[in-house]
Design a protein around this motif. Structure first.
Motif, mmCIF file in Angstrom:
data_model
loop_
_atom_site.group_PDB
_atom_site.id
_atom_site.type_symbol
_atom_site.label_atom_id
_atom_site.label_comp_id
_atom_site.label_asym_id
_atom_site.label_seq_id
_atom_site.Cartn_x
_atom_site.Cartn_y
_atom_site.Cartn_z
ATOM 1 N N SER A 130 37.848 29.219 23.149
ATOM 2 C CA SER A 130 37.395 29.647 24.475
ATOM 3 C C SER A 130 38.515 29.519 25.497
ATOM 4 N N LEU A 131 39.268 28.437 25.399
ATOM 5 C CA LEU A 131 40.383 28.204 26.315
ATOM 6 C C LEU A 131 41.409 29.333 26.216
ATOM 7 N N GLY A 132 41.712 29.774 24.990
ATOM 8 C CA GLY A 132 42.655 30.873 24.816
ATOM 9 C C GLY A 132 42.167 32.152 25.464
ATOM 10 N N CYS A 133 40.874 32.423 25.339
ATOM 11 C CA CYS A 133 40.306 33.622 25.978
ATOM 12 C C CYS A 133 40.392 33.526 27.493
ATOM 13 N N ILE A 134 40.180 32.338 28.030
ATOM 14 C CA ILE A 134 40.283 32.134 29.482
ATOM 15 C C ILE A 134 41.719 32.327 29.948
ATOM 16 N N PHE A 135 42.673 31.765 29.213
ATOM 17 C CA PHE A 135 44.078 31.899 29.590
ATOM 18 C C PHE A 135 44.509 33.364 29.573
ATOM 19 N N ALA A 136 44.084 34.104 28.543
ATOM 20 C CA ALA A 136 44.420 35.524 28.476
ATOM 21 C C ALA A 136 43.872 36.274 29.684
ATOM 22 N N GLU A 137 42.678 35.913 30.114
ATOM 23 C CA GLU A 137 42.070 36.578 31.266
ATOM 24 C C GLU A 137 42.803 36.224 32.567
ATOM 25 N N LEU A 138 43.310 35.008 32.661
ATOM 26 C CA LEU A 138 44.099 34.635 33.831
ATOM 27 C C LEU A 138 45.367 35.476 33.924
ATOM 28 N N PHE A 139 45.977 35.752 32.777
ATOM 29 C CA PHE A 139 47.206 36.541 32.758
ATOM 30 C C PHE A 139 46.943 38.007 33.092
ATOM 31 N N THR A 140 45.886 38.581 32.535
ATOM 32 C CA THR A 140 45.682 40.030 32.597
ATOM 33 C C THR A 140 44.611 40.468 33.573
ATOM 34 N N LEU A 141 43.785 39.524 34.033
ATOM 35 C CA LEU A 141 42.641 39.808 34.901
ATOM 36 C C LEU A 141 41.579 40.653 34.186
ATOM 37 N N SER A 190 47.657 22.781 46.683
ATOM 38 C CA SER A 190 47.395 23.217 48.059
ATOM 39 C C SER A 190 47.817 24.663 48.310
ATOM 40 N N GLU A 191 48.658 25.227 47.443
ATOM 41 C CA GLU A 191 49.122 26.597 47.632
ATOM 42 C C GLU A 191 48.314 27.612 46.827
ATOM 43 N N LEU A 192 47.327 27.154 46.077
ATOM 44 C CA LEU A 192 46.491 28.084 45.311
ATOM 45 C C LEU A 192 45.622 28.907 46.250
ATOM 46 N N TRP A 193 45.464 30.180 45.918
ATOM 47 C CA TRP A 193 44.571 31.023 46.703
ATOM 48 C C TRP A 193 43.145 30.813 46.231
ATOM 49 N N VAL A 194 42.274 30.461 47.181
ATOM 50 C CA VAL A 194 40.868 30.194 46.861
ATOM 51 C C VAL A 194 39.998 31.191 47.602
ATOM 52 N N PRO A 195 39.132 31.933 46.888
ATOM 53 C CA PRO A 195 38.267 32.919 47.551
ATOM 54 C C PRO A 195 37.328 32.242 48.535
ATOM 55 N N SER A 196 36.911 33.001 49.530
ATOM 56 C CA SER A 196 36.015 32.453 50.549
ATOM 57 C C SER A 196 34.562 32.476 50.110
ATOM 58 N N THR A 197 34.249 33.273 49.093
ATOM 59 C CA THR A 197 32.874 33.350 48.598
ATOM 60 C C THR A 197 32.888 33.284 47.081
ATOM 61 N N ARG A 198 31.717 33.098 46.511
ATOM 62 C CA ARG A 198 31.583 33.076 45.056
ATOM 63 C C ARG A 198 30.863 34.340 44.625
ATOM 64 N N SER A 199 31.598 35.210 43.914
ATOM 65 C CA SER A 199 30.969 36.474 43.524
ATOM 66 C C SER A 199 31.261 36.851 42.091
ATOM 67 N N ARG A 210 40.460 42.854 42.346
ATOM 68 C CA ARG A 210 39.941 43.798 43.343
ATOM 69 C C ARG A 210 40.937 44.039 44.465
ATOM 70 N N ASP A 211 41.602 42.985 44.917
ATOM 71 C CA ASP A 211 42.544 43.104 46.023
ATOM 72 C C ASP A 211 43.915 43.605 45.591
ATOM 73 N N GLY A 212 44.136 43.678 44.290
ATOM 74 C CA GLY A 212 45.422 44.131 43.784
ATOM 75 C C GLY A 212 46.538 43.123 43.966
ATOM 76 N N ARG A 213 46.187 41.891 44.307
ATOM 77 C CA ARG A 213 47.212 40.870 44.565
ATOM 78 C C ARG A 213 47.669 40.203 43.279
ATOM 79 N N GLY A 214 46.812 40.215 42.258
ATOM 80 C CA GLY A 214 47.148 39.532 41.028
ATOM 81 C C GLY A 214 47.187 38.023 41.226
ATOM 82 N N ILE A 215 47.548 37.323 40.167
ATOM 83 C CA ILE A 215 47.714 35.874 40.227
ATOM 84 C C ILE A 215 49.126 35.567 39.741
ATOM 85 N N GLY A 216 49.936 34.989 40.612
ATOM 86 C CA GLY A 216 51.311 34.689 40.260
ATOM 87 C C GLY A 216 51.410 33.709 39.101
ATOM 88 N N VAL A 217 52.522 33.748 38.386
ATOM 89 C CA VAL A 217 52.700 32.885 37.222
ATOM 90 C C VAL A 217 52.598 31.412 37.619
#
Length: 477
Positions: free
Chosen positions: A316-327, A426-435, A111-118
């Protein structure tokens, strides 16, 4: 789908054994089989989650699994539970409270367009792998891995949650007897044999290193690992023919309203039953295919398999990993048949050439698809990714369960030791809410929604029905 409403007329607010120890603050989740409340422990003001489970078997499974995994840093902590011996009241699990989940991480990053870094993706993956490796070393198959069941703390620690569909495939004694991969232990008896992730895991879960004990024979090949597992499962099925596994044989004189912190003999201690008999599962080793959430469900489950093992978690793990890469979800099927169709369009048809045992699946000869002449391949689903990133997913998202890489194997993959390295937790971005939510079911704190085989042929369009000696066959375009 018909909603399963709790039949209890009372509220958690009226249970004296709970309100004496906890101040209930608010309800944070509600599903067909559970309600979850944020609460404060009166003794020390610790914020916890009270999970009131309305289904006996789900509560039993979750308590049993979490007790075995109680020292894993990447599995949600069960502080205590309340269980009435007479069964009149639902179980209440007191869990650590984690405010958000990986589904929200993905949703907010998109949503924020920031993506998730490798580097961030790698750190999330490592934490998931550590948690799943602990499960599989204890012969626990989770059966409902998805982003919303991967909870995240405010400081970036990811924890596997919602073990209501989990199965414990072997008792501790049987695992120890065959000297396979070691169990997850609180105090390793030989620190020299402690598991150390590969170089490059800078700040990569020292707690994970300290918690794993791997015996030398634990380095056996994957093929030998699963061969021995099958042998022990078969032996156990024979040995336990006369053993009652529906519930525990422990002290039957516990106080009706006690919690595990109030009694000496924990009824779930050493009760590691092979299979409970609800929902098609039984102690002879038969499982049910109606588990998991559709988007993350392995093909063998979609074809009705009741003879599966730890490998369904790996898909299931593979599907989760793919989603982490592509959102984006890898296979967002709208129905079970659509789910299979999407998988075939990417991987090609499921045939004996790619998995020799597939013809033995219960529904393999009942449901057929036209041949996919030019499957697009996983690479097309993950554009702009490196060959190593695509390869990691390919090692999990493959038809033959025996070919799927184990969590232990992936933890040693060079992908995690090459630049960019995993970032510190400690450097991971963590959302402030659960949505975030994946697919159409609540997750995380809101589990136990029924997501089985949906009898949804009519939702997929026309199909050719043919009578057979065993029933019928359906061919889809």
């Amino acid at each position: 789908m018909e909603s399963h409403q709790p039949t209890k007329s009372w509220s958690i607010h009226t249970r004296p054994e709970i309100i004496a120890k906890y101040e209930i603050l608010e309800r944070v989740g509600s599903g067909a089989y559970s309600d979850v409340y944020r609460a404060r422990r009166l003794s020390d003001n610790l914020v916890v989650a009270l999970k009131e489970v309305h289904d006996y078997q789900s509560a039993f499974r979750e308590i049993e699994a979490l007790q075995i995994l109680r020292n894993c840093p990447n599995v949600v902590v069960l502080h205590e539970y309340f269980w009435r011996e007479d069964g009149d009241d639902d179980a209440v699990l007191v869990l650590e409270y984690l405010r958000t989940d990986l589904a929200t991480v993905v949703k907010e990053a998109k949503r924020d367009g920031r993506g998730i870094g490798v580097g961030e993706v790698k750190r999330w993956m490592i934490q998931i792998l550590c948690g799943l490796d602990a499960c599989h070393r204890n012969m626990i198959v989770h059966r409902d891995l998805k982003p919303s069941n991967l909870l995240v703390s405010d400081d970036g620690v990811l924890k596997l949650a919602d073990f209501g569909q989990a199965r414990i495939l072997l008792e501790h004694g049987y695992v120890a007897a065959y000297n396979g991969p070691a169990l997850y232990e609180q105090n390793p008896v030989n620190p020299e044999n402690t598991f150390h992730p590969p170089e490059g895991f800078t700040e990569t879960h020292n707690s994970c290193q300290e918690a794993y004990e791997i015996q030398e024979q634990g380095t056996i090949s994957k093929e030998e690992y699963f061969r021995q597992l099958d042998e022990v499962k078969a032996k156990k099925a024979v040995d336990e023919t006369d053993k009652e596994t529906n519930f525990y044989d422990g002290n039957a004189s516990c106080l009706a309203t006690c919690s595990t912190s109030d009694i000496e003999d924990d009824p779930f201690e050493s009760s590691y039953s092979y299979e409970a008999g609800e929902g098609g599962d039984n102690r002879q080793g038969c499982l049910t295919s109606c588990v998991g959430t559709r988007w993350f469900r392995a093909p063998e489950l979609l074809y009705g398999s009741i003879d599966y093992s730890l490998e369904i978690d790996l898909w299931s793990l593979g599907c989760i990993f793919a989603e982490l890469f592509t959102l984006e979800p890898l296979f967002p099927g709208t129905a079970d048949i659509d789910q299979l169709s999407r998988i075939f369009n990417v991987l090609g048809n499921l045939t004996e050439e790619v998995w020799p045992a597939c013809s033995k699946l219960p529904d393999y000869n009942m449901i057929s698809f036209n041949k996919v002449e030019n499957p697009i391949g996983l690479g097309a689903c993950m554009p702009n990714l490196s060959p190593d990133e695509i390869s990691l997913v390919k090692r999990l998202v493959c038809y033959d369960p025996a070919s799927r890489a184990t969590a232990m194997e992936l933890l040693h993959d060079k992908f995690f030791t090459e630049e960019p390295l995993p970032v510190p937790v400690s450097e991971l971005w963590v959302p402030s809410t659960r949505s975030g939510q994946d697919e159409d079911t609540p997750g995380g704190w809101n589990e136990y929604d029924e997501m089985g085989s949906d009898s949804d042929f009519e939702d997929f369009g026309p199909g050719n029905f043919t009578s057979t000696s065993t029933g019928f066959s359906i061919q889809f375009p």
